[in-house]
Design an enzyme around this catalytic site. Sequence first.
Site, PDB file in Angstrom:
ATOM      1  N   HIS A 283      21.694 -35.721 -10.017  1.00 36.90           N
ATOM      2  CA  HIS A 283      21.077 -36.316  -8.830  1.00 36.90           C
ATOM      3  C   HIS A 283      19.562 -36.146  -8.848  1.00 36.90           C
ATOM      4  O   HIS A 283      18.918 -36.190  -7.806  1.00 36.90           O
ATOM      5  CB  HIS A 283      21.711 -35.730  -7.568  1.00 36.90           C
ATOM      6  CG  HIS A 283      23.188 -35.965  -7.532  1.00 36.90           C
ATOM      7  ND1 HIS A 283      23.734 -37.199  -7.280  1.00 36.90           N
ATOM      8  CD2 HIS A 283      24.233 -35.135  -7.795  1.00 36.90           C
ATOM      9  CE1 HIS A 283      25.058 -37.126  -7.361  1.00 36.90           C
ATOM     10  NE2 HIS A 283      25.385 -35.867  -7.674  1.00 36.90           N
TER      11      HIS A 283
ATOM     12  N   GLU B 271      10.119 -13.691 -12.175  1.00 39.78           N
ATOM     13  CA  GLU B 271       9.195 -12.671 -11.666  1.00 39.78           C
ATOM     14  C   GLU B 271       8.660 -11.753 -12.758  1.00 39.78           C
ATOM     15  O   GLU B 271       7.520 -11.322 -12.682  1.00 39.78           O
ATOM     16  CB  GLU B 271       9.790 -11.873 -10.506  1.00 39.78           C
ATOM     17  CG  GLU B 271      10.921 -10.957 -10.862  1.00 39.78           C
ATOM     18  CD  GLU B 271      11.487 -10.221  -9.648  1.00 39.78           C
ATOM     19  OE1 GLU B 271      10.723  -9.791  -8.783  1.00 39.78           O
ATOM     20  OE2 GLU B 271      12.724 -10.081  -9.584  1.00 39.78           O
TER      21      GLU B 271
ATOM     22  N   ASN C 176      -1.746   1.778   6.130  1.00 44.88           N
ATOM     23  CA  ASN C 176      -0.810   0.737   5.679  1.00 44.88           C
ATOM     24  C   ASN C 176      -0.522  -0.163   6.870  1.00 44.88           C
ATOM     25  O   ASN C 176      -0.374   0.333   7.995  1.00 44.88           O
ATOM     26  CB  ASN C 176       0.522   1.340   5.218  1.00 44.88           C
ATOM     27  CG  ASN C 176       0.426   1.960   3.844  1.00 44.88           C
ATOM     28  OD1 ASN C 176      -0.651   1.994   3.251  1.00 44.88           O
ATOM     29  ND2 ASN C 176       1.545   2.449   3.346  1.00 44.88           N
ATOM     30  N   GLY C 177      -0.380  -1.462   6.618  1.00 44.81           N
ATOM     31  CA  GLY C 177      -0.061  -2.386   7.704  1.00 44.81           C
ATOM     32  C   GLY C 177      -1.232  -3.296   7.990  1.00 44.81           C
ATOM     33  O   GLY C 177      -2.157  -3.434   7.189  1.00 44.81           O
TER      34      GLY C 177
ATOM     35  N   TRP D 223      -3.056  -2.764  -1.359  1.00 47.37           N
ATOM     36  CA  TRP D 223      -2.647  -4.123  -1.738  1.00 47.37           C
ATOM     37  C   TRP D 223      -3.388  -5.024  -0.748  1.00 47.37           C
ATOM     38  O   TRP D 223      -3.068  -5.053   0.445  1.00 47.37           O
ATOM     39  CB  TRP D 223      -1.133  -4.262  -1.587  1.00 47.37           C
ATOM     40  CG  TRP D 223      -0.539  -5.495  -2.183  1.00 47.37           C
ATOM     41  CD1 TRP D 223      -0.159  -5.687  -3.488  1.00 47.37           C
ATOM     42  CD2 TRP D 223      -0.213  -6.710  -1.503  1.00 47.37           C
ATOM     43  NE1 TRP D 223       0.373  -6.945  -3.644  1.00 47.37           N
ATOM     44  CE2 TRP D 223       0.348  -7.595  -2.456  1.00 47.37           C
ATOM     45  CE3 TRP D 223      -0.358  -7.161  -0.187  1.00 47.37           C
ATOM     46  CZ2 TRP D 223       0.782  -8.884  -2.130  1.00 47.37           C
ATOM     47  CZ3 TRP D 223       0.065  -8.439   0.136  1.00 47.37           C
ATOM     48  CH2 TRP D 223       0.638  -9.282  -0.832  1.00 47.37           C
TER      49      TRP D 223
ATOM     50  N   LYS E 104       6.623  -3.877  -4.401  1.00 44.67           N
ATOM     51  CA  LYS E 104       8.012  -3.423  -4.274  1.00 44.67           C
ATOM     52  C   LYS E 104       8.451  -3.403  -2.812  1.00 44.67           C
ATOM     53  O   LYS E 104       9.595  -3.725  -2.499  1.00 44.67           O
ATOM     54  CB  LYS E 104       8.139  -2.020  -4.885  1.00 44.67           C
ATOM     55  CG  LYS E 104       9.544  -1.456  -4.864  1.00 44.67           C
ATOM     56  CD  LYS E 104      10.441  -2.174  -5.841  1.00 44.67           C
ATOM     57  CE  LYS E 104      11.857  -1.646  -5.854  1.00 44.67           C
ATOM     58  NZ  LYS E 104      12.763  -2.628  -6.507  1.00 44.67           N
TER      59      LYS E 104
ATOM     60  N   CYS F  25       0.816  -1.217   0.000  1.00 49.21           N
ATOM     61  CA  CYS F  25       0.000   0.000   0.000  1.00 49.21           C
ATOM     62  C   CYS F  25       0.854   1.273   0.000  1.00 49.21           C
ATOM     63  O   CYS F  25       1.935   1.313   0.581  1.00 49.21           O
ATOM     64  CB  CYS F  25      -0.874   0.038   1.242  1.00 49.21           C
ATOM     65  SG  CYS F  25      -1.803  -1.456   1.502  1.00 49.21           S
TER      66      CYS F  25
ATOM     67  N   GLU G 156      19.959 -15.450  -8.726  1.00 47.27           N
ATOM     68  CA  GLU G 156      19.384 -14.127  -8.932  1.00 47.27           C
ATOM     69  C   GLU G 156      18.844 -13.996 -10.364  1.00 47.27           C
ATOM     70  O   GLU G 156      17.741 -13.491 -10.582  1.00 47.27           O
ATOM     71  CB  GLU G 156      20.433 -13.048  -8.626  1.00 47.27           C
ATOM     72  CG  GLU G 156      20.039 -11.637  -8.977  1.00 47.27           C
ATOM     73  CD  GLU G 156      18.733 -11.166  -8.352  1.00 47.27           C
ATOM     74  OE1 GLU G 156      18.214 -11.829  -7.440  1.00 47.27           O
ATOM     75  OE2 GLU G 156      18.202 -10.137  -8.807  1.00 47.27           O
TER      76      GLU G 156
ATOM     77  N   ARG H  91       4.832   0.366  -5.936  1.00 48.65           N
ATOM     78  CA  ARG H  91       4.874  -0.454  -4.722  1.00 48.65           C
ATOM     79  C   ARG H  91       4.022  -1.716  -4.856  1.00 48.65           C
ATOM     80  O   ARG H  91       4.169  -2.642  -4.061  1.00 48.65           O
ATOM     81  CB  ARG H  91       4.392   0.369  -3.518  1.00 48.65           C
ATOM     82  CG  ARG H  91       5.335   1.498  -3.144  1.00 48.65           C
ATOM     83  CD  ARG H  91       4.700   2.432  -2.140  1.00 48.65           C
ATOM     84  NE  ARG H  91       4.438   1.820  -0.867  1.00 48.65           N
ATOM     85  CZ  ARG H  91       5.200   1.959   0.219  1.00 48.65           C
ATOM     86  NH1 ARG H  91       6.277   2.697   0.168  1.00 48.65           N
ATOM     87  NH2 ARG H  91       4.866   1.375   1.354  1.00 48.65           N
TER      88      ARG H  91
ATOM     89  N   LYS I 147      14.965 -13.223 -11.380  1.00 49.65           N
ATOM     90  CA  LYS I 147      14.620 -12.084 -12.249  1.00 49.65           C
ATOM     91  C   LYS I 147      13.724 -12.558 -13.380  1.00 49.65           C
ATOM     92  O   LYS I 147      12.696 -11.964 -13.661  1.00 49.65           O
ATOM     93  CB  LYS I 147      15.922 -11.512 -12.806  1.00 49.65           C
ATOM     94  CG  LYS I 147      16.011 -10.049 -12.972  1.00 49.65           C
ATOM     95  CD  LYS I 147      16.271  -9.236 -11.746  1.00 49.65           C
ATOM     96  CE  LYS I 147      15.438  -9.499 -10.565  1.00 49.65           C
ATOM     97  NZ  LYS I 147      15.832  -8.935  -9.338  1.00 49.65           N
TER      98      LYS I 147
HETATM   99  C1  F6R Z   1      13.154  -9.196  -6.675  1.00 56.50           C
HETATM  100  C2  F6R Z   1      12.982  -8.294  -5.569  1.00 56.50           C
HETATM  101  C3  F6R Z   1      12.686  -8.846  -4.230  1.00 56.50           C
HETATM  102  C4  F6R Z   1      13.354  -7.986  -3.143  1.00 56.50           C
HETATM  103  C5  F6R Z   1      12.892  -8.454  -1.755  1.00 56.50           C
HETATM  104  C6  F6R Z   1      13.574  -7.664  -0.655  1.00 56.50           C
HETATM  105  O1  F6R Z   1      13.487  -8.516  -7.839  1.00 56.50           O
HETATM  106  O2  F6R Z   1      13.053  -7.097  -5.725  1.00 56.50           O
HETATM  107  O3  F6R Z   1      13.072 -10.168  -4.131  1.00 56.50           O
HETATM  108  O4  F6R Z   1      14.728  -8.089  -3.285  1.00 56.50           O
HETATM  109  O5  F6R Z   1      11.512  -8.301  -1.643  1.00 56.50           O
HETATM  110  O6  F6R Z   1      13.298  -6.306  -0.775  1.00 56.50           O
HETATM  111  P1  F6R Z   1      14.222  -5.234  -0.048  1.00 56.50           P
HETATM  112  O7  F6R Z   1      15.538  -5.264  -0.720  1.00 56.50           O
HETATM  113  O8  F6R Z   1      13.506  -3.923  -0.229  1.00 56.50           O
HETATM  114  O9  F6R Z   1      14.301  -5.660   1.379  1.00 56.50           O
END
Ligand code: F6R
Length: 608
Positions: free
Chosen positions: A504, A488, A100-101, A76, A603, A2, A481, A27, A485
């Site tokens: 295995h 997602e 929020n929360g 959200w 985000k 949110c 990683e 976000r 990427k």
């Molecule tokens: C993937 C991504 C997430 C964040 C994770 C932690 O692209 O962005 O996996 O890395 O949610 O977020 P932060 O770094 O803000 O703690």
Amino acid sequence: MCGIIGYTGSKQVKPIIIDALTTLEYRGYDSAGMAVCNNQKNRTDVYKCAGRVRDLEKKCEFKDIDSTCGIGHTRWATHGGVCDTNAHPHSVGKVTLVHNGIIENYKDLIDEFDLSSALTSETDTEVAAAVLDHFYEKGHDAKKAVKSAVKKLKGTFALVIMFSDIPDVIYSIRNVSPIVATLSEEGAMLASDNTALCRFTDRYFVVPEYTIVELKKDKVTMWDLNDNEITPQYLTMDWEKNSAEKNGYPFYMEKEIMEQPKAIRDTISGRTRAGIPNFEADHIPDSLFTGCERICVVACGTAMHAGLVFQALVKSRLNMHIDVELASEFMYSDPVIDEKTLVIAVSQSGETIDTLEALKYARRKGAKSLSIINVKGSSIARESDYVLYTNAGPEIAVASTKAYTTQLALFYLIVYKMAHIRGVLSDDEIRECIRNLKRVPEVVSSVLDEKNAVHVIARGVLDAKDLFMIGRGLDYSILMEGSLKLKEVSYIHSEAYASGELKHGPIALITDNTPVVALVTQERIMSKELSNIREVRSRGADVALFIKADLIQSSTREFDTFVLPNLPDELMVFPASVALQLLAYYVSSDKGFDVDKPRNLAKVVTVE
Ligand code: F6R
């Protein structure tokens, strides 16, 4: 998750709210809404709907909104489905608020205040509004009512409140969930994060927890719960004014990938002296690194993957014990933490609740703490003994790119710093490491110059349902990683596998035309890795090879290949990661997806 905005001042509020909510879209959200002060009618008007900010904008298009005070929200969904009624703001009596929360005890509050027949939505937020209205009705004293209400609330919350009989004034209070605020010539403003404020001002302060904030057009006042006035501690954003805009790129993700040479340079800059890592400007004493016997990294997602690269470095360069823990699992896994442990929390946003809680837990156990954070003044930064900021600028795309590579840059500096003060490497050896680290931005630029070649490889996997990424050692960490990427943003099921582990079990899944991305950047395990690649090739896999230039051999020419520019093996994570980011980006954009806002993702993850 949110997003919140609030403004009271001399300007019309509707465009300010819509603009800010558009900025906060990154976000992640599913509904949007706003409430404005209607001075003619002595009431608060609410507009809200499920959907995007542009749907909200359409909804208010022909409404005659003449107001200079209002609050806005992107929701959200957590409690209650995605529908107009559950969207924020929520109004009960004279109170209108956004939140929020999560109010954990909302069910108990419904019983305690006998609210069941009064509520119209399924949200915990409306319960908070009803409780606040209950106390407001008792004495029409906003501060007292906020104080009494929050004493009843359990959980995390950032509440932003308007009272219909207190025109042009906004109140706020928070626990854990962040609120930042500012006062400028144009009025007073608050938001869930800086990105919504940065086009108005570069000065802001973080509202302390359990502090009541009152925003008037020309004044911001704060009190603690004992009525003591609190002075705002202003911080300066070092983000450029247009840094949260796309600047001609179709998506933020592409813009942020392209910004990496500068971001990495800015992160390293000022943190070396005479070629040796130096954290004096960050106020970090050497004793933090000499006094610890073990290191524990806590982080989530991409940030945790940066920790995995650090782990490999700490083992190879420092021969020290290090654990890298998923923050969400940390507290429940009986971690071995004591006062000789240095806990490093890594987070772009600085607000990820799992990482914050893990950090608090480690500190309660006596660990010293350092955090690696992008957003200044964020909750994790404030909770840590020491902070190293990645100077990446705002990261708006949900998929993290420049935050990851700048986190890595700091991790390399930390390892070289520790190797120096612990006497593991000589001054000359450290200087050589730093010289190579400083070449990273230029090497990353040369990968970016070749982005069309990655685009060609991306076209080859557009129709894939499942994909494997295989590598060994450091390459395996990089691929974890790369694989995150891809999955997602492209929704292709992608799994990173340590190549030697394929036999295995998972090699059973390799059949004709299974796409496999293989990474070869580490000379000492190259021959074993090449054997593993041939194993999947001979079972029909379509292999796309990302290989360090110096490691190319005649036998590797049979694959679709992207050549990674040379750096010492230890640093190949940078060009390799950037190439894999481009791969994910092109697959997603070629498939026509909303690259910056992948489905279901947020985000800033502020729920556990
Ligand atoms: C993937 C991504 C997430 C964040 C994770 C932690 O692209 O962005 O996996 O890395 O949610 O977020 P932060 O770094 O803000 O703690």
